[in-house]
Design a protein around this motif. Sequence first.
Motif, mmCIF file in Angstrom:
data_model
loop_
_atom_site.group_PDB
_atom_site.id
_atom_site.type_symbol
_atom_site.label_atom_id
_atom_site.label_comp_id
_atom_site.label_asym_id
_atom_site.label_seq_id
_atom_site.Cartn_x
_atom_site.Cartn_y
_atom_site.Cartn_z
ATOM 1 N N ALA A 371 -39.869 -23.213 5.086
ATOM 2 C CA ALA A 371 -40.961 -22.289 5.418
ATOM 3 C C ALA A 371 -40.482 -20.847 5.524
ATOM 4 N N THR A 372 -39.221 -20.656 5.926
ATOM 5 C CA THR A 372 -38.683 -19.305 6.078
ATOM 6 C C THR A 372 -37.271 -19.244 5.498
ATOM 7 N N VAL A 373 -36.816 -18.028 5.216
ATOM 8 C CA VAL A 373 -35.449 -17.832 4.758
ATOM 9 C C VAL A 373 -34.466 -18.279 5.833
ATOM 10 N N GLU A 374 -34.750 -17.947 7.069
ATOM 11 C CA GLU A 374 -33.864 -18.314 8.171
ATOM 12 C C GLU A 374 -33.729 -19.832 8.289
ATOM 13 N N ALA A 375 -34.851 -20.551 8.134
ATOM 14 C CA ALA A 375 -34.808 -22.016 8.208
ATOM 15 C C ALA A 375 -33.959 -22.577 7.064
ATOM 16 N N ALA A 376 -34.091 -22.004 5.881
ATOM 17 C CA ALA A 376 -33.295 -22.438 4.739
ATOM 18 C C ALA A 376 -31.811 -22.192 4.986
ATOM 19 N N TYR A 377 -31.512 -21.042 5.527
ATOM 20 C CA TYR A 377 -30.120 -20.665 5.801
ATOM 21 C C TYR A 377 -29.494 -21.588 6.855
ATOM 22 N N GLN A 378 -30.228 -21.835 7.921
ATOM 23 C CA GLN A 378 -29.709 -22.703 8.987
ATOM 24 C C GLN A 378 -29.501 -24.125 8.481
ATOM 25 N N ALA A 379 -30.387 -24.583 7.610
ATOM 26 C CA ALA A 379 -30.233 -25.932 7.040
ATOM 27 C C ALA A 379 -28.977 -26.001 6.176
ATOM 28 N N ALA A 380 -28.724 -24.950 5.400
ATOM 29 C CA ALA A 380 -27.520 -24.921 4.557
ATOM 30 C C ALA A 380 -26.271 -24.919 5.425
ATOM 31 N N LEU A 381 -26.277 -24.138 6.490
ATOM 32 C CA LEU A 381 -25.129 -24.098 7.406
ATOM 33 C C LEU A 381 -24.874 -25.474 8.023
ATOM 34 N N LYS A 382 -25.947 -26.157 8.362
ATOM 35 C CA LYS A 382 -25.834 -27.476 8.994
ATOM 36 C C LYS A 382 -25.267 -28.504 8.013
ATOM 37 N N ASP A 383 -25.668 -28.395 6.747
ATOM 38 C CA ASP A 383 -25.266 -29.386 5.747
ATOM 39 C C ASP A 383 -23.863 -29.156 5.184
ATOM 40 N N ALA A 384 -23.403 -27.924 5.224
ATOM 41 C CA ALA A 384 -22.136 -27.583 4.565
ATOM 42 C C ALA A 384 -20.940 -27.951 5.433
ATOM 43 N N SER A 385 -19.877 -28.372 4.783
ATOM 44 C CA SER A 385 -18.607 -28.626 5.471
ATOM 45 C C SER A 385 -17.746 -27.369 5.378
ATOM 46 N N PRO A 386 -16.652 -27.276 6.164
ATOM 47 C CA PRO A 386 -15.841 -26.046 6.193
ATOM 48 C C PRO A 386 -15.307 -25.596 4.838
ATOM 49 N N GLU A 387 -15.074 -26.539 3.920
ATOM 50 C CA GLU A 387 -14.510 -26.147 2.616
ATOM 51 C C GLU A 387 -15.587 -25.835 1.571
ATOM 52 N N ASP A 388 -16.859 -25.802 1.983
ATOM 53 C CA ASP A 388 -17.953 -25.502 1.062
ATOM 54 C C ASP A 388 -18.235 -23.999 1.010
#
Length: 403
Positions: A371-388
């Motif tokens: 729904a928002t850029v911020e929501a998309a960004y937070q989801a990516a941060l949550k899904d990514a591992s340190p080496e991503d």
Amino acid sequence: MTYQETLDWMFAQLPMYQQKGKQAYNAKLDGIRKFTEHLGRPETKFKSIHVAGTNGKGSSSHMLASILQEAGYKVGLYTSPHLKDFRERIRINGECIKEDFVVGFIEQNQPFFNADHLSFFEMTVGMAFDYFAKEKVDIAVVEVGLGGRLDSTNIITPEVSLIVNIGLDHVDMLGDSLSKIAFEKAGIIKEGVPVVISERQEETTETFEQVARSKNAKLVFAEREVNEIFPTSLLGDYQTKNIKGVLAVIAELGDFHISEAQLRSGLMNVMQNTGLMGRWQQLHSDPTVICDTAHNKEGLSIVINQVAQQKFKKLFIVLGLVKEKDLNTILPLFPKDAIYYFSSPNISRGLDVNELAFRAKEFGLLGEKYATVEAAYQAALKDASPEDFIFVGGSTFTVAEVI
């Protein structure tokens, strides 16, 4: 009015390109000329450098300002658009214009605005020039807002003009070929004023040569004249061409004394000196997060190529675009093996996230909608591992929401 009330009035009452697109493009200089006459011709009271082009004019403007600051000069800097606060557009030695000045300027000139229906650009350019004149800057670096020939900034007679990369952007207003767009950008070339071209392009060279000849203006192709470039703190391989243009401009500034040490220091302290944001800017480590405001075919192709050169396990891309972009030329630039987080920047011109996701799928780009850029960004941060690796971009306004 308070500062916020003043901004609300400005954004609501006056057309602004970042909100309304083509409707806000005011294709004549009569309004700004009349306004600056009303202000006492502030644009004649300081020296300037004028910067136009499709990609790289913001970075180049900030580099020039930083170098001049390092050399001890009082430097105005006018750029657009802003990322977080309107005041970013108007700075002196990196300090944003004061809220009180913005409020006072609007109040004092409101009868003129109401009578003459100025555009957002005309009003803001007048404010910048008035501020620079009153603060007695030694020189101002003035970035063109859109195009050049008919841009509101094009009432100055600079010491040097700089034209950076030319690309197919704003074709509905500037023309549908590189040569047509180059003609609009070349509109900043003034009689007898040297003009530097950062990047020589086959399709635009003849246009620049013809216009410079007609204006008796010295024409400098930076890549021919600059043999040694210095490092910069700005990340991104694409800065190399910008640096050549900047160094060529400095070489044409006869009345300003700048040493090699000051040149080097200016290029290495751009963000500290000027407050530049959003150019291959790192927001996070482990995972690495990079954002970039590139938003047209030429700019995005360079940035996406640089993304491909990074080392990572998985690539996540937070993507949001505006409506008028040609998706058939932009979406094929993006890698199919990335995981996408689609969103829409929170402006009226933001491309609907459903349309973006649907069209992206046609090009093999798959992911989820948010729904928002911020929501998309937070989801990516949550899904990514340190080496991503996470890239955020597609629009200036998408980047603005995560910085």
